[in-house]
Scaffold this motif. Structure first.
Motif, PDB file in Angstrom:
ATOM      1  N   MET A  19     -43.179  30.284 -41.509  1.00  0.00           N
ATOM      2  CA  MET A  19     -43.306  31.565 -40.825  1.00  0.00           C
ATOM      3  C   MET A  19     -44.626  32.228 -41.217  1.00  0.00           C
ATOM      4  SD  MET A  19     -40.992  34.996 -41.621  1.00  0.00           S
ATOM      5  CE  MET A  19     -39.661  33.952 -42.145  1.00  0.00           C
TER       6      MET A  19
ATOM      7  N   TYR B 295     -42.883  31.535 -35.725  1.00  0.00           N
ATOM      8  CA  TYR B 295     -41.562  31.244 -36.283  1.00  0.00           C
ATOM      9  C   TYR B 295     -41.005  30.011 -35.592  1.00  0.00           C
ATOM     10  CZ  TYR B 295     -37.010  32.583 -38.330  1.00  0.00           C
ATOM     11  OH  TYR B 295     -35.848  32.641 -39.071  1.00  0.00           O
TER      12      TYR B 295
ATOM     13  N   GLU C   1     -36.326  27.917 -41.186  1.00  0.00           N
ATOM     14  CA  GLU C   1     -37.081  29.117 -41.547  1.00  0.00           C
ATOM     15  C   GLU C   1     -36.217  30.064 -42.372  1.00  0.00           C
ATOM     16  OE1 GLU C   1     -40.200  29.703 -41.104  1.00  0.00           O
ATOM     17  OE2 GLU C   1     -40.913  28.880 -39.198  1.00  0.00           O
TER      18      GLU C   1
END
Length: 259
Positions: A1, A15, A156
């Motif tokens: 990210m 992202y 993420e």
């Protein structure tokens, strides 16, 4: 990210392989009227200064190029302005907070507008609409409805964009429910001369820290529009006094962070 802070609440979030543009205010410095009596709002600080107060840190083309989607948390002109409407392709995917905002964006000529839900899927990213209150008490009549967004993906960390909200129980509930590891908080303590804070100030931000002490908190929405109430310098002094400088980041316009 990667979170690239542009100005005010505007950011590019990279992202899970996608580039999302958040709350684009892309006007040139001084080309918009100040918030306050001139636009039918209560009196505000610095009504002699046109918005935005500062220039973009990079060219508009660099901001809108290769964007996969746009998230507009609400339609106030410091989050969605005429310059953004002109610069963005009309076919781009846009997420709005409710049907009313989606209709307004469609009326601006955008063809691919979707209303955020509590479980929206964009590609393979989960986008969760969260609650917000753009002030406390009577000032909410002027401020209107807003939202925040949680980002989730298996590869993420969980990201929470608070949007334009003060600290209140729904923010605590969001943090408890989703345990975000990265939080972007609109924390300029913007306000009119009456009615109190419209978004988080330093004490609100400290509540966010106490609710999520292991998260990295990025404080934005500072010093870009006339009714700001908390400077970066004052916030840095506060977080230093509280001993939380490793937890709270205060980016300059144009600064990026990778997690």
């Amino acid at each position: 990210m990667n979170i690239h802070h542009i100005r005010n609440a505007t950011a590019i979030v990279e992202y899970a392989g996608k580039r999302l543009l958040i709350d684009p205010m892309l006007a040139e410095k001084g080309t918009m009227p100040p918030f306050g009596t001139g636009v039918g709002l209560p009196p505000a600080p610095r009504e002699d200064q046109n918005n935005p107060l500062v220039s973009l840190p990079t060219a508009i083309d660099n901001i809108v190029s290769n964007i996969d989607a746009v998230i507009v948390t609400h339609l106030h002109p410091d989050h969605w302005d005429d310059a953004a409407k002109e610069a963005l392709p009309k076919e781009i995917k846009i997420f709005a907070q409710n049907d009313e905002d989606a209709t307004a964006i469609q009326n601006d000529g955008f063809k691919n507008v979707e209303v955020l839900q509590v479980n929206t899927i964009f590609e393979d990213i989960q986008l969760i609409k969260t609650k917000g209150e753009h002030g406390r008490g009577e000032i909410l009549e002027h401020a209107g409805e807003v939202c925040g967004v949680i980002f989730k993906h298996s590869n993420e960390r969980t990201l929470y964009l608070t949007g334009d909200t003060v600290w209140y129980e729904a923010v605590q509930e969001t943090i408890n429910a989703h345990k975000p590891e990265i939080i972007v908080a609109n924390a300029g303590n913007n306000q009119f001369m009456v009615g109190g804070s419209l978004i988080m100030g330093k004490e609100d931000l400290y509540e966010v820290y106490k609710a999520a002490p292991d998260a990295k908190i990025i404080a934005v929405h500072m010093e870009a529009v006339n009714h700001w109430g908390l400077s970066r310098a004052d916030l840095k002094t506060f977080i230093n006094e509280k001993g939380i400088t490793s937890s709270v980041l205060v980016p300059n316009d144009g600064e990026s962070y990778s997690f």
